[in-house]
Structure formats: structure tokens, C-alpha cells
Design a protein around this motif. Structure first.
Motif, mmCIF file in Angstrom:
data_model
loop_
_atom_site.group_PDB
_atom_site.id
_atom_site.type_symbol
_atom_site.label_atom_id
_atom_site.label_comp_id
_atom_site.label_asym_id
_atom_site.label_seq_id
_atom_site.Cartn_x
_atom_site.Cartn_y
_atom_site.Cartn_z
ATOM 1 N N MET A 103 0.807 -1.192 -0.013
ATOM 2 C CA MET A 103 0.092 -0.053 0.135
ATOM 3 C C MET A 103 0.784 1.194 -0.073
ATOM 4 O O MET A 103 1.995 1.194 0.499
ATOM 5 N N TYR A 104 0.435 2.243 -0.739
ATOM 6 C CA TYR A 104 0.904 3.721 -0.350
ATOM 7 C C TYR A 104 -0.180 4.452 0.199
ATOM 8 O O TYR A 104 -1.192 4.419 -0.328
ATOM 9 N N MET A 140 -6.580 -1.036 -5.678
ATOM 10 C CA MET A 140 -6.000 -1.837 -4.786
ATOM 11 C C MET A 140 -5.012 -1.309 -3.864
ATOM 12 O O MET A 140 -4.720 -1.719 -2.681
ATOM 13 N N PHE A 141 -4.049 -0.485 -4.491
ATOM 14 C CA PHE A 141 -2.920 0.098 -3.804
ATOM 15 C C PHE A 141 -2.893 1.383 -2.910
ATOM 16 O O PHE A 141 -2.159 1.763 -1.960
ATOM 17 N N CYS A 153 2.613 -6.341 -4.245
ATOM 18 C CA CYS A 153 1.932 -7.728 -3.730
ATOM 19 C C CYS A 153 0.730 -7.606 -3.983
ATOM 20 O O CYS A 153 -0.145 -6.605 -3.518
ATOM 21 N N ILE A 154 0.037 -8.428 -4.967
ATOM 22 C CA ILE A 154 -1.176 -8.308 -5.152
ATOM 23 C C ILE A 154 -2.182 -8.830 -4.012
ATOM 24 O O ILE A 154 -1.824 -9.869 -3.446
ATOM 25 N N HIS A 155 -3.210 -7.996 -3.595
ATOM 26 C CA HIS A 155 -3.781 -8.223 -2.446
ATOM 27 C C HIS A 155 -4.659 -9.642 -2.470
ATOM 28 O O HIS A 155 -5.363 -9.987 -3.373
ATOM 29 N N PRO A 156 -4.610 -10.417 -1.311
ATOM 30 C CA PRO A 156 -5.397 -11.614 -1.321
ATOM 31 C C PRO A 156 -6.841 -11.491 -1.114
ATOM 32 O O PRO A 156 -7.121 -12.170 -0.073
ATOM 33 N N THR A 157 -7.500 -10.618 -1.866
ATOM 34 C CA THR A 157 -9.001 -10.483 -1.573
ATOM 35 C C THR A 157 -9.861 -11.114 -2.608
ATOM 36 O O THR A 157 -10.959 -10.933 -2.588
#
Length: 352
Positions: A235-236, A293-294, A275-279
Motif C-alpha cells: 500500500m501507499y 488496490m494499492f 504484492c497483489i492483495h489476497p482479496t
């Protein structure tokens, strides 16, 4: 196990405040998990907030710092300086359960307390990287990883979640944190200097040059040399964004979008750094889905933020009303809480 480093190469972006809020809220949302905060910032601001704030937290810090043995990150670093190339397996003995000092935080929140003595130890940590064994640099840069693994083994729990509050400068301790972390949370404020700092993060850690012939950091060169993993950007986070009026909000939004565009360009060229979020969401295919996402934003809660940090009360647990801070009464309005609490709750819900 997931290990998150919270870092920006700039002071004043609210890094420690966010570490306190994110770790506390994550512990609240995951009561069956153990959450560990490792404070490698010599100012120990995150530790102060977690232990009770500007008054009670500072008293707790003084008590812990005066203990023998010194149950802080500096105590662990002392152990490693004595045994630089062989893990002494003492990491778990430097952990404090935060609720023993601060009843406002969840019982599953633990802390390796920050310590100003890190500054005095830095030269000896650097000295351990050379001379020594051929891979001395690599071994020293696994010290924090060793400590975290010691804790997980002691707890017999491989599923802990760790948040590392980093030194704002790119110090040896920041390098150790980058070497230990799987994922990176990058806080920033909406100003030009923060934009330059985000560029520095991308250059120092990931070797992403902004100019032809720009020199890469020794850290990046050695990570490449020893084939070590880098943390992936998770994340930023635009922190303390203003909602005071339409013009200021628009100006802040412009800077936030410029920083987002900068990081999106890195995604387009080097998606492996993220890192692709595991959602269950698909891999982003556009700037819109990438930012969804980020990119996260945390609004400024004004007095509520001050009281939260000063009293060591996670903002999602606060109530409106009057609080005493350093002998003065400060009023927290519900409207202030409504600005920030939903941001923190939704941000943490996106953290694995």
C-alpha cells in the motif's frame, strides 16, 4: 506469517502514528491472532503510543529502558553484536505484551520496544558487516528476521503478523527492516517533499533510477548480489489529508494523484515489486484498478488524532467528549472521529 515494514524516507508523515493505529486496529479485527510491533526507530514514538501515550507511555518506556536486562530492540541488538554471525535465539525474551502497560490496546498486541540507544549502536552494527565471513553483510541483515522467527518459534505460532516501524532515514536499521519484511506500507503526506521521498524509497530499496546513470544504493546492490528478497509494495497511504475546504482538498488531491502516478509508472515497468492483495480481486489492468488496490487515504482527524496518540487510545476505540492531555482539557467531536475511523478500519481490512 506476514511482515510489514512501515517506511518513508522522510520524517513527519505520521509513520509512527499509522503504525500504532494499524497494528492496534489489526489486533482488534483479528482477536485470535498475535500481532507484533517491532520498533526500530530510535525516537520510539510508536512504542510510546502503544504503551500509553505522551505521559503514561513515556513512564513505561523509562521503566523498560532502565530494566536489567534491557527488554528493548537495543537489548537484542547488543546480543547480536556479541554474536554477529550465529543466532543466539534470544529474540522472544525482548517482547512486551502491550496491555500490561496500556489497557486501551487489545490483549493480542505485543511490542519489541524502541530505544534511543540504537543510535549509539549503529556504528558497531555496520562494523559487523565487514570484515567477517565472506557473507557477513548478508548475515547481519538477517538479524531482525532471526528475532521475529525466534518469537514465532517461542509462541509455537507461525501465523503471527508483524509491523516494523522504521527509522525515517535510510539507516542500517532501515536496511535490516527491509531485509526482514515481506511487504511495504509507504505513508506520505500531500506535499512536494513527500513526493521526492517516495521517489527515494523506490530508488534506495528497488534500484529504480530516475535519471540516466544514477547510482544505485549499496543496499540494493548487495541484496542483488546475495539474491535476497525485497519487500513487495502492499500500500501507499496518503496520511492526514485535509478536508478543511474545497480548494485545499483539491490541492492535496492533486499531489496525492501525482504520487500515485509515480508509483503506477513503477507498476507498469516492474509489477514484480508489488504484492497483489489476497482479496479475490483481479490483478489490476488499469490505473483505476491499480489505485483501487494499492492507494489508501487517511483523513486528518485534528484534535482526535492528537488525543489518540497522546493518550495511547486507538482511534477506532475512542469516544467523543472531553479528555485531559498534559493537564489541559481537549474536546473530541464525533465529526472528527467520523473523518478518520472509517479510513483506518477499511485500510486494515485490506491487510492480510
Amino acid at each position: 506469517m506476514a511482515i510489514y515494514a512501515v517506511w518513508n524516507n522522510k520524517g513527519g508523515v505520521g509513520k509512527s502514528y499509522l503504525t500504532f493505529q494499524i497494528a492496534s486496529e489489526y489486533a482488534r479485527q483479528h482477536p485470535d491472532k498475535r500481532i507484533l510491533v517491532v520498533d526500530v526507530c530510535p525516537q520510539a514514538n510508536a512504542s510510546s503510543m502503544i504503551l500509553g501515550g505522551i505521559e503514561d507511555g513515556e513512564v513505561a518506556l523509562a521503566e523498560i529502558h532502565q530494566g536489567n536486562p534491557r527488554r528493548t530492540i537495543a537489548g537484542y541488538i547488543d546480543d547480536r553484536i556479541l554474536s554477529p554471525y550465529l543466532n543466539p535465539n534470544t529474540g522472544a525474551s525482548f517482547v512486551t505484551q502491550a496491555q500490561t502497560y496500556n489497557a486501551q490496546v487489545p490483549p493480542n498486541l505485543y511490542l519489541v520496544v524502541g530505544d534511543e540507544q540504537l543510535e549509539l549502536q549503529a556504528s558497531r552494527v555496520l562494523a559487523a558487516t565487514n570484515p567477517g565471513p565472506q557473507d557477513a553483510w548478508r548475515i547481519v541483515h538477517t538479524w531482525l528476521s532471526d528475532m521475529i522467527n525466534d518469537v514465532a518459534v517461542s509462541w509455537n505460532d507461525p501465523d503471527i503478523t508483524v509491523f516494523i516501524d522504521c527509522n525515517p532515514s535510510f539507516s542500517i536499521y532501515t536496511e535490516l527492516a527491509m531485509s526482514a519484511a515481506d511487504r511495504m506500507l509507504i505513508p506520505f503526506s500531500a506535499d512536494g517533499s513527500s513526493k521526492r521521498a517516495v521517489r527515494a524509497v523506490l530508488t534506495l530499496v528497488y534500484g529504480i533510477a530516475r535519471q540516466a546513470g544514477q547510482q544505485q544504493s549499496e543496499f540494493f546492490r548487495n541484496v542483488t548480489r546475495y539474491r535476497m528478497a525485497l519487500p513487495e509494495i502492499y500500500m501507499y497511504i496518503g496520511n492526514r489529508l485535509t478536508q478543511m475546504n474545497q480548494s485545499s482538498a483539491t490541492a492535496f488531491k492533486t499531489v496525492v494523484n501525482e504520487i500515485g502516478d509515480e508509483i503506477y509508472a513503477v507498476w507498469q515497468a516492474n509489477a514484480n515489486h508489488f504484492c497483489i492483495h489476497p482479496t479475490g480481486n483481479a490483478t489490476p489492468t488499469s490505473k483505476r484498478t491499480f489505485k483501487a488496490m494499492f492507494q489508501y487515504e487517511v483523513n486528518d482527524a485534528n484534535s482526535a488524532s492528537v488525543v489518540s496518540g497522546a493518550c495511547g487510545i486507538p482511534i477506532s476505540s475512542m469516544h467523543s467528549g472531553s479528555s485531559r492531555v498534559l493537564g489541559k482539557r481537549v474536546t473530541v467531536n464525533q465529526s472528527q472521529l467520523d473523518k478518520q475511523v472509517p479510513n483506518i478500519v477499511s485500510l486494515v481490512a485490506a491487510i492480510e
